[in-house]
Design a protein around this motif. Structure first.
Motif, PDB file in Angstrom:
ATOM      1  N   HIS A  32       1.002  -1.198  -0.154  1.00 12.63           N
ATOM      2  CA  HIS A  32      -0.052   0.136   0.052  1.00 12.63           C
ATOM      3  C   HIS A  32       0.987   1.342  -0.054  1.00 12.63           C
ATOM      4  CE1 HIS A  32      -2.582  -3.063   1.317  1.00 12.63           C
ATOM      5  NE2 HIS A  32      -3.905  -2.591   1.310  1.00 12.63           N
ATOM      6  N   GLU A  80      -4.067   2.159  -2.756  1.00 11.86           N
ATOM      7  CA  GLU A  80      -4.295   0.961  -3.551  1.00 11.86           C
ATOM      8  C   GLU A  80      -5.373   0.909  -4.590  1.00 11.86           C
ATOM      9  OE1 GLU A  80      -5.929  -2.065  -0.999  1.00 11.86           O
ATOM     10  OE2 GLU A  80      -7.199  -0.789   0.155  1.00 11.86           O
ATOM     11  N   GLU A  81      -5.453   0.240  -5.263  1.00  9.35           N
ATOM     12  CA  GLU A  81      -6.140   0.005  -6.506  1.00  9.35           C
ATOM     13  C   GLU A  81      -7.725  -0.259  -5.716  1.00  9.35           C
ATOM     14  OE1 GLU A  81      -3.694  -2.459  -9.692  1.00  9.35           O
ATOM     15  OE2 GLU A  81      -5.947  -2.228 -10.242  1.00  9.35           O
ATOM     16  N   GLU A 100      -4.628  -7.629   4.442  1.00  9.13           N
ATOM     17  CA  GLU A 100      -6.102  -7.320   4.038  1.00  9.13           C
ATOM     18  C   GLU A 100      -6.700  -8.486   4.584  1.00  9.13           C
ATOM     19  OE1 GLU A 100      -6.110  -6.665  -0.052  1.00  9.13           O
ATOM     20  OE2 GLU A 100      -4.998  -4.773   0.008  1.00  9.13           O
TER      21      GLU A 100
END
Lengths: 134, 134
Positions: A32, A80-81, A100
DNA sequence: ACCATATTGATAATCGTTCGCAAGTAGGAA
DNA sequence: TTCCTACTTGCGAACGATTATCAATATGGT
């Protein structure tokens, strides 16, 4: 399977050398990264890119919903995407690593609590800070 | 029943006019004030108090565990007296109001999730952002 | 290739917060 | 009480992340 460049084009954004560099840097990032890290990584594709451009671009991508911005409490925003699947973060206090996770019960409970208080949940932030067990 | 001044004395902190002013301002606050708000409110008890003193004192109180510092994403840190009972926050997006809540299931679930990932939970942050229902 | 518009790099500005320092207390010892 | 020393204060400068400014440059439709 996460062609950010294509997504930007689909969103009608013009594609420049600087943007391509940032998007590639972001796609290749498993962690990240913050704006400074992204700047460093983007230099590999565009050596003259400026920090200001990274900040501007990340703001744009966030507004377009292509990127999520987080504040994990270290002064710098982390990116982050944007993923389709909802997830939260656990920060390993020993290493700074970010893990995550997703928990259906937790998602339901958050909505339920907001409802109980008389609110519709619009957004939320959950971060767990822990140390490896044992 | 929350004599911060006494708690500070118990912690061995010397008691000055400025500190007394800040502690009173904090005790009288029902909301979650930021440093600027505290500065304004403390002026009622010590008209010459400086912003830097408020920042310094809040940092000290946080280190002593007498105060909790939060970041609700508006740029400024917000403070509240450290309470014995654990609670989280729901931010009313329509008004900015902050509502405290506690949910036992949620507490248990957070610990459980951390454990499942192989961690001992040391700290956490949960904020719900919502709008009044209907 | 041309041009209006969006984007860039460099740098100054901003905002919350912290630092540095000289002057001013607090509170224990005499 | 008075003294003394270490801790605190107020002020303004410094800081770090982010944003704004602006002239120069690239984009992509024509």
């Amino acid at each position: 399977m996460s062609d950010l460049i294509q997504k930007c084009l689909d969103a009608g954004l013009s594609m420049t050398t600087a943007r391509r560099a940032i998007l590639r840097a972001l796609e290749n990032s498993e962690d990240h990264p913050d704006a400074l890290m992204l700047h460093d990584r983007a230099k590999a594709y565009d050596p003259t890119i400026a920090q200001a451009t990274v900040y501007r671009t990340m703001r744009l991508l966030e507004q377009e919903g292509l990127v999520e911005k987080h504040d994990f409490g270290n002064g710098r925003a982390r990116y982050e995407e944007a993923e389709k699947e909802q997830h939260d973060h656990l920060i390993n206090l020993s290493t700074g690593e970010i893990i995550e996770f997703h928990d259906t019960d937790l998602e339901a409970l958050k909505i339920e609590i907001a409802k109980r208080l008389g609110f519709d949940l619009k957004d939320h932030r959950l971060e767990l800070y822990g140390v490896p067990r044992e």
